[in-house]
Design a protein around this motif. Structure first.
Motif, PDB file in Angstrom:
ATOM      1  N   PHE A  96       0.851  -1.195   0.000  1.00 59.64           N
ATOM      2  CA  PHE A  96       0.000   0.000   0.000  1.00 59.64           C
ATOM      3  C   PHE A  96       0.886   1.244   0.000  1.00 59.64           C
ATOM      4  O   PHE A  96       1.796   1.368   0.842  1.00 59.64           O
ATOM      5  N   PHE A  97       0.592   2.147  -0.924  1.00 61.70           N
ATOM      6  CA  PHE A  97       1.331   3.410  -1.033  1.00 61.70           C
ATOM      7  C   PHE A  97       0.336   4.560  -1.055  1.00 61.70           C
ATOM      8  O   PHE A  97      -0.832   4.384  -1.373  1.00 61.70           O
ATOM      9  N   ASP A  98       0.861   5.773  -0.781  1.00 60.28           N
ATOM     10  CA  ASP A  98       0.090   6.975  -1.081  1.00 60.28           C
ATOM     11  C   ASP A  98       0.855   7.757  -2.137  1.00 60.28           C
ATOM     12  O   ASP A  98       2.075   7.942  -2.028  1.00 60.28           O
ATOM     13  N   ASP A  99       0.126   8.206  -3.163  1.00 60.57           N
ATOM     14  CA  ASP A  99       0.747   8.987  -4.229  1.00 60.57           C
ATOM     15  C   ASP A  99       0.861  10.447  -3.764  1.00 60.57           C
ATOM     16  O   ASP A  99      -0.125  11.189  -3.772  1.00 60.57           O
ATOM     17  N   SER A 100       2.059  10.847  -3.358  1.00 58.25           N
ATOM     18  CA  SER A 100       2.232  12.182  -2.772  1.00 58.25           C
ATOM     19  C   SER A 100       1.983  13.287  -3.798  1.00 58.25           C
ATOM     20  O   SER A 100       1.648  14.411  -3.420  1.00 58.25           O
ATOM     21  N   THR A 101       2.098  12.981  -5.086  1.00 58.01           N
ATOM     22  CA  THR A 101       1.825  14.006  -6.112  1.00 58.01           C
ATOM     23  C   THR A 101       0.347  14.407  -6.049  1.00 58.01           C
ATOM     24  O   THR A 101       0.013  15.595  -6.099  1.00 58.01           O
ATOM     25  N   THR A 102      -0.521  13.402  -5.904  1.00 55.61           N
ATOM     26  CA  THR A 102      -1.960  13.685  -5.781  1.00 55.61           C
ATOM     27  C   THR A 102      -2.233  14.489  -4.513  1.00 55.61           C
ATOM     28  O   THR A 102      -2.926  15.508  -4.534  1.00 55.61           O
ATOM     29  N   THR A 103      -1.660  14.032  -3.397  1.00 54.58           N
ATOM     30  CA  THR A 103      -1.922  14.683  -2.113  1.00 54.58           C
ATOM     31  C   THR A 103      -1.338  16.102  -2.106  1.00 54.58           C
ATOM     32  O   THR A 103      -1.999  17.051  -1.649  1.00 54.58           O
ATOM     33  N   ASP A 104      -0.133  16.292  -2.644  1.00 53.23           N
ATOM     34  CA  ASP A 104       0.469  17.635  -2.701  1.00 53.23           C
ATOM     35  C   ASP A 104      -0.335  18.543  -3.628  1.00 53.23           C
ATOM     36  O   ASP A 104      -0.473  19.746  -3.359  1.00 53.23           O
ATOM     37  N   GLY A 105      -0.874  17.977  -4.695  1.00 51.71           N
ATOM     38  CA  GLY A 105      -1.695  18.754  -5.634  1.00 51.71           C
ATOM     39  C   GLY A 105      -2.935  19.311  -4.938  1.00 51.71           C
ATOM     40  O   GLY A 105      -3.317  20.464  -5.145  1.00 51.71           O
ATOM     41  N   LEU A 106      -3.535  18.497  -4.093  1.00 59.00           N
ATOM     42  CA  LEU A 106      -4.726  18.934  -3.359  1.00 59.00           C
ATOM     43  C   LEU A 106      -4.379  20.030  -2.351  1.00 59.00           C
ATOM     44  O   LEU A 106      -5.132  20.976  -2.163  1.00 59.00           O
TER      45      LEU A 106
END
Ligand SMILES: Cc1cc2nc3c(=O)[nH]c(=O)nc-3n(C[C@H](O)[C@H](O)[C@H](O)COP(=O)(O)O)c2cc1C
Length: 198
Positions: A96-106
């Motif tokens: 399981f990962f979190d895509d930090s690009t998505t989270t940083d974009g938000l």
């Protein structure tokens, strides 16, 4: 009741094996459905999942063993080795990962909630983990939740050429259930759930 039974059925299974009767394709489909239908803040869907079978699953636990060998004293290594081999004895592992690009974009798009997005991403990731765990359990598979994140993240991303912006949050080795875990203790629900009736 089916849902409640599925929740109750999920346990941490440490005694797992490779005598799995359902196909890799079926397991992949179950994982995909569980991931798809788990909610996320702002419907951001930042969780990223990798399913490892066969030699890939073995490689993951070999990498973990190699990394641990470098940080655990040799005279204390035996229990660590037994533990890692118990995960490797399984049929596969879900990462399981979190895509930090998505989270940083938000964070950039909605500055008002900037501080919350990282927390929500972790919460949503935990929900995905639970969904997958319960879904695997419903198929008769046993799984557990492991956290060798910082130790193995770089090596894992290198091995499977994964996006550098993905943050590893958990590993879930799974397989057929060889023996069941013992009963667990439950706190008194009066101490955990508070109800104010009309
Ligand atoms: C957020 C979270 C982190 C956990 N981390 C680990 C872990 O690193 N290793 C492990 O063996 N179990 C881990 N567990 C499993 C718990 O120890 C386990 O769920 C709990 O003792 C209840 O037992 P059960 O899963 O059999 O119901 C974790 C569970 C949660 C929810």
């Amino acid at each position: 009741m089916e849902f409640m039974n599925a929740l109750k059925n999920r346990r941490s299974h440490y005694d797992i094996g490779r005598a799995v009767k359902i196909s890799e394709d079926k397991i992949t489909e179950i994982v995909k459905e569980a991931v798809k239908h788990t909610p996320s803040a702002f419907n951001s869907q930042s969780a990223r999942i990798v399913v490892l079978f066969g030699k890939h699953h073995d490689r993951l636990w070999d990498i973990t063993m190699e990394k641990l060998r470098k940080v655990v004293a040799p005279e204390k290594f035996e229990p660590t080795e037994v533990k890692i081999n118990s995960f490797k004895a399984g049929f596969g592992t879900v990462l399981f990962f979190d895509d930090s690009t998505t989270t940083d974009g938000l964070k950039a798009k909605f500055p008002l909630y900037s501080e919350n997005f990282g927390i929500w991403a972790q919460q949503a990731n935990g929900m995905v983990q639970h969904s997958v765990w319960v879904a695997l359990g419903q198929e008769g598979l046993g799984a557990s939740l492991q956290h060798y994140n910082e130790l193995i993240e770089d090596a894992v991303k290198q091995e499977w050429t994964l996006d550098k912006g993905w943050k590893l949050s958990a590993q879930m080795p799974f397989g057929n259930i060889v023996s069941h875990p013992g009963d667990k203790e439950f706190m008194d629900l009066e101490e955990r759930v508070f109800v104010f009736e009309k």
